[in-house]
Design a protein around this motif. Structure first.
Motif, short mmCIF file in Angstrom:
data_model
loop_
_atom_site.label_atom_id
_atom_site.label_comp_id
_atom_site.label_asym_id
_atom_site.label_seq_id
_atom_site.Cartn_x
_atom_site.Cartn_y
_atom_site.Cartn_z
N GLY A 152 0.75 -1.30 0.01
CA GLY A 152 -0.12 0.04 -0.06
C GLY A 152 0.86 1.35 -0.01
O GLY A 152 0.67 2.20 -0.88
N ARG A 153 1.90 1.17 0.76
CA ARG A 153 2.77 2.37 0.84
C ARG A 153 3.68 2.50 -0.43
O ARG A 153 4.85 3.49 -0.55
N GLY A 154 3.78 1.39 -1.10
CA GLY A 154 5.07 1.28 -2.26
C GLY A 154 6.30 1.16 -1.80
O GLY A 154 7.36 1.74 -2.41
N ILE A 155 6.70 0.54 -0.65
CA ILE A 155 7.85 0.38 0.05
C ILE A 155 8.48 -1.30 0.13
O ILE A 155 7.52 -2.01 -0.27
N ASP A 156 9.75 -1.39 0.18
CA ASP A 156 10.00 -2.89 0.05
C ASP A 156 10.28 -3.32 1.80
O ASP A 156 10.95 -2.64 2.50
N LEU A 157 9.32 -4.22 2.04
CA LEU A 157 9.15 -4.45 3.49
C LEU A 157 10.47 -4.84 4.08
O LEU A 157 10.84 -4.73 5.14
N ALA A 158 11.45 -5.57 3.23
CA ALA A 158 12.44 -6.33 3.91
C ALA A 158 13.51 -5.28 4.31
O ALA A 158 14.51 -5.21 5.16
N ALA A 159 13.20 -4.17 3.58
CA ALA A 159 14.32 -2.99 3.84
C ALA A 159 13.64 -1.93 4.84
O ALA A 159 14.41 -0.99 5.40
N ALA A 160 12.24 -2.01 5.10
CA ALA A 160 11.81 -1.18 6.01
C ALA A 160 10.90 -1.68 7.14
O ALA A 160 9.50 -1.38 7.35
N SER A 161 11.62 -2.74 7.86
CA SER A 161 10.73 -3.28 8.78
C SER A 161 11.69 -3.28 10.27
O SER A 161 12.91 -3.17 10.04
N GLU A 162 10.95 -3.44 11.28
CA GLU A 162 11.50 -3.41 12.53
C GLU A 162 11.02 -4.42 13.28
O GLU A 162 9.81 -4.68 13.51
N ARG A 163 11.81 -5.44 13.97
CA ARG A 163 11.48 -6.46 14.68
C ARG A 163 12.69 -6.57 15.79
O ARG A 163 13.61 -6.14 15.78
#
Length: 244
Positions: A152-163
């Motif tokens: 939805g945001r048009g971003i790469d989840l792998a590069a923009a996630s926090e865990r």
């Protein structure tokens, strides 16, 4: 009547699948570790796999050889498993998902739409809780929901996630998708996607009361998949939902 083969038929999901298939008026067969997967595949119209990542390659090889479609609900898959699925989809119909619940499928659609309309000033957090015996985290469903938000945001989840935040982590990175995993009791699966803005918050939630919801969704997906050409499919397609 459709014959649905259950890989991992003696596990908790396998038992639930057998009940859901019978309730749908269809036939089922099953095999487990050490069983004859090739024979099961040859005698089935479509396969459903909720077993383990380690067994996936052999299962896909058997399905390709017999030209049989397969629904894959196994979680904890690694990047190489998705390459294997992509290769298999050139020859057979494959539907792979982190969650076969029809409710979660609709939730992912709503998350994607919300993320597309709320900019990065709205922080996105995915919170999931499962029973104490679950071995992977975040859950496949949490990753599915996080991926929907990223799309939805048009971003790469792998590069923009926090865990796994712990200790002094610094301020939250603007635009990232956060994940939190809780484990305990016998929880079948709870998921919240939180959109936290300035002085307001939206929470989209799903509560699984029994694993039968996943079994029923998997059966619906399997019956739908039997009519499809070779390719890689998703649960939103089963419900006729638009995909980005």
């Amino acid at each position: 009547m459709t014959s649905i083969g259950i890989i991992g038929s003696e596990g908790r999901m396998g038992v639930a699948l057998a009940a859901a298939i019978a309730a749908a008026g269809q036939q089922h067969r099953g095999a487990d570790k050490g069983g004859n997967i090739v024979k099961l595949v040859s005698e089935s119209d479509v396969l459903v796999d909720f077993s383990s990542p380690a067994a996936l390659e052999a299962t896909l090889d058997a399905c390709i050889a017999a030209k049989k479609p397969i629904v894959i609900g196994t979680t904890g898959l690694e990047e190489r498993h998705h390459y294997l699925i992509d290769d298999a989809a050139a020859d057979i119909a494959v539907l792979q998902t982190g969650n076969t619940s029809l409710g979660v499928t609709l939730l992912a659609h709503l998350v994607r739409e919300a993320a597309a309309r709320l900019d990065a000033d709205w922080d996105i957090e995915v919170v999931e809780m499962h029973h104490r015996m679950k071995v992977d985290a975040p859950s496949g469903t949490a990753l599915l929901l996080g991926q929907a938000a990223a799309e939805g945001r048009g971003i790469d989840l792998a590069a923009a996630s926090e865990r796994g935040r712990d200790g002094v982590t610094g301020a939250r990175v603007r635009g990232n998708v956060g994940f939190a995993s809780l484990r305990g009791g016998t929880v079948a699966g709870d998921h919240d996607v939180i959109f936290a803005g300035d002085e307001e918050m939206i929470t989209l939630s799903h509560r699984a009361e029994n694993r039968m919801i996943f079994a029923r969704g998997a059966v619906r997906a399997a019956l739908w998949l039997t009519g499809q050409k070779a390719g890689r499919y998703t649960m939103p397609q089963v419900l006729g939902l638009p995909e980005r």
